[in-house]
Scaffold this motif. Structure first.
Motif, mmCIF file in Angstrom:
data_model
loop_
_atom_site.group_PDB
_atom_site.id
_atom_site.type_symbol
_atom_site.label_atom_id
_atom_site.label_comp_id
_atom_site.label_asym_id
_atom_site.label_seq_id
_atom_site.Cartn_x
_atom_site.Cartn_y
_atom_site.Cartn_z
ATOM 1 N N THR A 70 18.469 35.314 -29.264
ATOM 2 C CA THR A 70 17.866 33.983 -29.180
ATOM 3 C C THR A 70 17.050 33.721 -30.444
ATOM 4 O O THR A 70 15.872 33.375 -30.392
ATOM 5 N N VAL A 77 17.638 36.090 -22.204
ATOM 6 C CA VAL A 77 16.788 34.993 -21.734
ATOM 7 C C VAL A 77 15.932 35.393 -20.544
ATOM 8 O O VAL A 77 15.205 34.548 -20.003
ATOM 9 N N TYR A 80 12.156 34.804 -20.987
ATOM 10 C CA TYR A 80 11.875 33.368 -21.068
ATOM 11 C C TYR A 80 12.002 32.707 -19.700
ATOM 12 O O TYR A 80 11.318 31.726 -19.411
ATOM 13 N N ALA A 238 14.770 28.904 -25.237
ATOM 14 C CA ALA A 238 15.546 30.120 -25.497
ATOM 15 C C ALA A 238 17.042 29.834 -25.425
ATOM 16 O O ALA A 238 17.826 30.356 -26.229
ATOM 17 N N ASN A 241 18.080 28.163 -28.594
ATOM 18 C CA ASN A 241 18.132 29.132 -29.691
ATOM 19 C C ASN A 241 19.353 30.038 -29.583
ATOM 20 O O ASN A 241 19.971 30.387 -30.598
ATOM 21 N N LEU A 242 19.706 30.414 -28.360
ATOM 22 C CA LEU A 242 20.865 31.280 -28.155
ATOM 23 C C LEU A 242 22.146 30.568 -28.588
ATOM 24 O O LEU A 242 22.974 31.131 -29.309
ATOM 25 N N THR A 245 22.381 30.091 -32.456
ATOM 26 C CA THR A 245 22.339 31.259 -33.331
ATOM 27 C C THR A 245 23.581 31.280 -34.207
ATOM 28 O O THR A 245 24.709 31.199 -33.713
ATOM 29 N N HIS A 255 27.144 32.146 -23.434
ATOM 30 C CA HIS A 255 26.434 30.863 -23.466
ATOM 31 C C HIS A 255 26.492 30.177 -22.098
ATOM 32 O O HIS A 255 25.482 29.632 -21.620
#
Length: 288
Positions: A70, A77, A80, A238, A241-242, A245, A255
């Motif tokens: 992330t 995750v 988070y 998070a 961000n994942l 990436t 995902h």
């Protein structure tokens, strides 16, 4: 009579067919996400979106929870997710309690200027998120709780109390004021009247408020990305961000698994308590 009966069943069948078609249409993205999350990358490349996995695997879920990247960290995750829980639970409880007290005061203990106060508070429901970003950031800095989960709780309480007050005020305004006046004659005070009379009959609107606040706070991204930092960010940040990436192969199965994990709490809330949400909104709308 027979023709009317056949017409009734035909119309009923058409309505049900349309409703089922609409439900399948709206559920299709969730089905695609769920199927993809159990596929291997080779299976994803070889098949189509709605095909069943050639082999069901749970590794994407495990990786999404504990080891997906992330950003610069590859810890999944999971942490988070618990950040979001730490933000949602106190924010929902505090904003609901404040909304109940405010609604009680604004309907049963009115004071001079109470309508103006309610109007100004209601104005908070229509203020765009972007307007409060800088003032709130400065306030969190003054309080020393910037980039913390405590700061995010305060932000959501401050923004949500206008909505919770509106809900409780509209519910309590239809409760006869004679109940409060009779309790006052019996010597009951402010809080005793609230605890003994109003709160026991507030179940429907409490459910509405909890569902509303839970979904709003859990799904929030803007406040999380602005006021959270690093390990204090909620799961929505998070997840973003994942997915974004840029290193390595895009693992769509991971995902999708992470997206379902992020959306599962609010999905469960609506599945389990959706009917109570509708009942709570309409409860008290008609004076008996």
């Amino acid at each position: 009579m027979a023709q009317r009966t056949w017409g009734f069943w035909i119309n009923r069948g058409i309505i049900h067919a349309l409703l089922i078609s609409a439900a399948l249409f709206y559920l299709l993205p969730l089905v695609v996400m769920l199927l993809t999350s159990f596929k291997t990358m080779d299976d994803i490349r070889a098949g189509n979106l709605i095909s069943f996995p050639a082999e069901f695997v749970i590794e994407p879920w495990i990786k999404a929870w504990s080891s997906a990247c992330t950003g610069v960290k590859c810890e999944g995750v999971g942490s988070y997710f618990f950040n979001s829980v730490q933000i949602v639970v106190p924010a929902v409880l505090i904003s609901t309690a404040l909304g109940a007290i405010n609604g009680y005061v604004l309907t049963k203990w009115r004071f001079r200027g109470s309508e103006l106060f309610f109007g100004l508070l209601l104005f908070g429901c229509f203020i765009p998120f972007q307007v409060v970003l800088l003032p709130m950031a400065q306030t969190l800095g003054w309080l020393g709780i910037a980039n913390t989960t405590t700061g995010l709780v305060l932000v959501h309480v401050a923004y949500g109390v206008a909505f919770t007050t509106l809900f409780f005020r509209n519910f309590y305004v239809n409760i006869p004021s004679e109940l409060v006046k009779a309790a006052q004659l019996d010597g009951a005070g402010f809080f005793k009247i609230f605890w003994r009379i109003l709160l026991p009959i507030s179940g429907p609107i409490i459910v509405v408020t909890i569902i509303w606040q839970t979904t709003q706070i859990w799904n929030d991204f803007l406040f999380g990305v602005v006021y959270g930092s690093g390990e204090t960010q909620p799961i929505t940040v998070a997840l973003n961000n994942l997915v974004n990436t840029s290193t390595g192969v895009k693992e769509y199965n991971v995902h999708m698994a992470a997206a379902i994990i992020a959306g599962l709490p609010t999905l469960l809330v609506y599945v389990l308590a959706g009917k109570y949400f509708v009942r709570g909104l309409t409860a008290g709308s008609v004076k008996g």
